[in-house]
Write a protein that holds these residues in place. Structure first.
Motif, short mmCIF file in Angstrom:
data_model
loop_
_atom_site.label_atom_id
_atom_site.label_comp_id
_atom_site.label_asym_id
_atom_site.label_seq_id
_atom_site.Cartn_x
_atom_site.Cartn_y
_atom_site.Cartn_z
N ALA A 83 0.84 -1.20 0.00
CA ALA A 83 0.00 0.00 0.00
C ALA A 83 0.87 1.24 0.00
O ALA A 83 0.62 2.20 0.73
CB ALA A 83 -0.94 -0.01 1.21
N GLY A 85 2.90 4.52 -2.02
CA GLY A 85 2.45 5.56 -2.95
C GLY A 85 2.75 5.21 -4.40
O GLY A 85 3.76 4.57 -4.71
N THR A 86 1.85 5.64 -5.29
CA THR A 86 2.06 5.50 -6.73
C THR A 86 1.77 6.85 -7.39
O THR A 86 0.82 6.99 -8.16
CB THR A 86 1.16 4.42 -7.34
OG1 THR A 86 -0.22 4.71 -7.03
CG2 THR A 86 1.52 3.04 -6.81
N THR A 119 -1.27 -6.28 -4.35
CA THR A 119 -1.18 -4.84 -4.59
C THR A 119 -2.48 -4.20 -4.13
O THR A 119 -3.55 -4.45 -4.69
CB THR A 119 -0.93 -4.53 -6.07
OG1 THR A 119 -1.93 -5.17 -6.87
CG2 THR A 119 0.45 -4.98 -6.49
N SER A 121 -2.23 -0.75 -3.49
CA SER A 121 -2.05 0.55 -4.12
C SER A 121 -2.77 0.56 -5.47
O SER A 121 -3.00 -0.48 -6.08
CB SER A 121 -0.56 0.83 -4.36
OG SER A 121 0.19 0.70 -3.17
#
Length: 454
Positions: A83, A85-86, A119, A121
């Motif tokens: 989790a 940042g993207t 995933t 994120s």
């Protein structure tokens, strides 16, 4: 079931807290010492309703722990959720996946026994496949599966959205991964929450598609509001007339200053980027992005028109700088565009926000931060509402007007009723509705705003 969550940001912290509230043993990993110190002290680094008591109760019960030791947290975990940042890559529309892939490499080295790596994120299509490749290369003997489990939490109501979601989407490529995720979400399935099992690729697209469709509705109603202003229709009536059609619905049909925050801006850009990469340009999304950027650029122009055509030497009071109510998040907020533009045009700015002013102080210079709406309005030539906080719905407009140099209101959220505006004696501008100009209004010229003039 033991769960490890990598990242104690918005998505990671809410997910970790709520999974621990299901009774699971959860470890949340983050490398930010300041954030970890706050969490250990019982403080929450983000503003999110209902999160603090869930974190506190599960820490006390021993089900939720925080650490910066990823290897220890991953060893023995049944499910590891990424989790991190993207963000949008600087100068591009693509999502920056470096944190996701770095986490995958570290997980590969530390996992012990069969592990499902998920995933959480928001990631573009193909990320799960690439992550599987990275982990296999780093750990050829590893016993693992990669899955996609996008989140659909709204800032300001994230806890409610996690505990009572419309649906849970899990993307898998094996029965083992599906069994693990069905077990993970059994507390919600027991409450008849739909669990949609798809491929990883479909799950990745679903997240972007959902956010982009909602962003499209916002851009649509904003341009529709401009048309309503031009022809003398009331956007509130038009939107309700549309929304009562069950095929359309009423949600996300409120005009405003454009969408912002951590999701819609970056997700629309990322989906458009993916479509271009695949040779299938998503022209609707490209136009939504363009329309939203234009919307924010027009805000200062609307305020300037409302005060007579010039901002030089004027004081503007802004109510709300968060991108939406019930959050302190100012990422891609309208304020980030309008405040510098007002200052560039010669105006001074006073501002009040119930929770986001600490973030505002770090982002803006030469802004007068005020204790409430009334103190911000003292000596102002106009008050502009940017964020739909409930506290602004009940403003005493007559009291507000008494302290102003010019009693002008620009309501970018249509929070106030036209009846209240008429009785206030203020010049009142809103979105998609005709302005209200009292007979004894200030003699300064009221210049109608026309969209697309910026």
């Amino acid at each position: 079931m033991k769960i490890t969550v990598i990242g104690a940001g918005y998505v990671g912290l809410v997910s970790a807290a709520c999974f621990s509230d299901f009774g699971y043993e959860v470890t949340c990993v983050d490398r930010d010492p300041r954030k970890l110190a706050m969490l250990e002290a019982g403080k929450i680094p983000i503003y999110e309703q209902g999160l603090q008591p869930i974190v506190a109760s599960n820490r006390q019960a021993g089900r939720l722990t925080f650490t910066d030791r990823l290897a220890e947290a991953v060893a023995g975990a049944d499910v590891v959720l990424i989790a991190v940042g993207t963000p949008t890559r600087e100068g591009e529309d693509a999502a920056d996946l470096s944190f996701v892939y770095a986490a995958g490499e570290e997980i590969a080295k530390a996992m012990n026994g069969f592990t499902v790596i998920v995933t959480k994120s928001t990631v573009p299509v193909g990320t799960a496949a690439k992550l599987r490749e990275i982990i296999s290369k780093a750990r050829p003997d590893g016993d693992f599966e990669v899955a996609s489990n996008p989140e659909f939490m709204r800032e300001g109501s994230a806890v409610e959205d996690f505990l009572r979601p419309d649906r849970v989407v899990v993307g898998v490529s094996s029965e083992r991964a599906e069994r693990a995720l069905r077990q993970l979400y059994r507390p919600l399935s027991a409450k008849n929450v739909p669990l949609l099992v798809t491929s990883c690729e479909a799950a990745e697209v679903i997240k972007y598609a959902a956010n982009t469709f909602l962003a499209t509705r916002i851009a649509f109603v904003n341009q529709l509001a401009d048309l309503c202003e031009a022809v003398g229709a009331d956007i509130e009536d038009v939107a309700r007339g549309m929304g009562l059609d069950k095929r359309i619905g009423l949600q996300f049909l409120s005009p405003g200053p454009g969408f912002g925050g951590s999701c819609f801006p970056k997700d629309t850009r990322a989906l458009a980027h993916t479509a271009r990469q695949q040779g299938n340009p998503f022209t609707i999304v490209e136009n939504v992005i363009s329309a939203n950027e234009q919307r924010k650029r027009e805000l200062a122009e609307r305020i300037q028109a409302a005060v007579g055509g010039t901002l030089a030497g004027k004081k503007i009071a802004l109510l709300g700088i968060a991108f939406k109510a019930e959050t302190d998040d100012i990422r891609d907020a309208a304020a980030l565009t309008v405040i510098p533009e007002l200052q560039k045009r010669g105006a001074s700015v006073a501002a009040f926000d119930p929770v986001a002013m600490d973030n505002g102080r770090q982002s803006f210079e030469d802004v007068q931060w005020c204790a409430d709406a009334y103190s911000a309005a003292i000596g102002a030539d106009a008050v502009a509402i940017l964020t739909e906080w409930n506290v602004f719905r009940g403003l005493d407009l007559k009291r507000l007007a008494r302290g102003m140099r010019q009693p002008v209101m620009v309501d970018f959220r249509n929070l106030l009723s036209l009846g209240d505006a008429r009785s206030s004696g203020m010049v009142y501008h809103s979105i998609g509705r005709s302005p209200i100009v009292p007979a004894d209004a200030h003699k300064a010229e009221i210049i109608p705003f026309k969209s697309g003039t910026v």
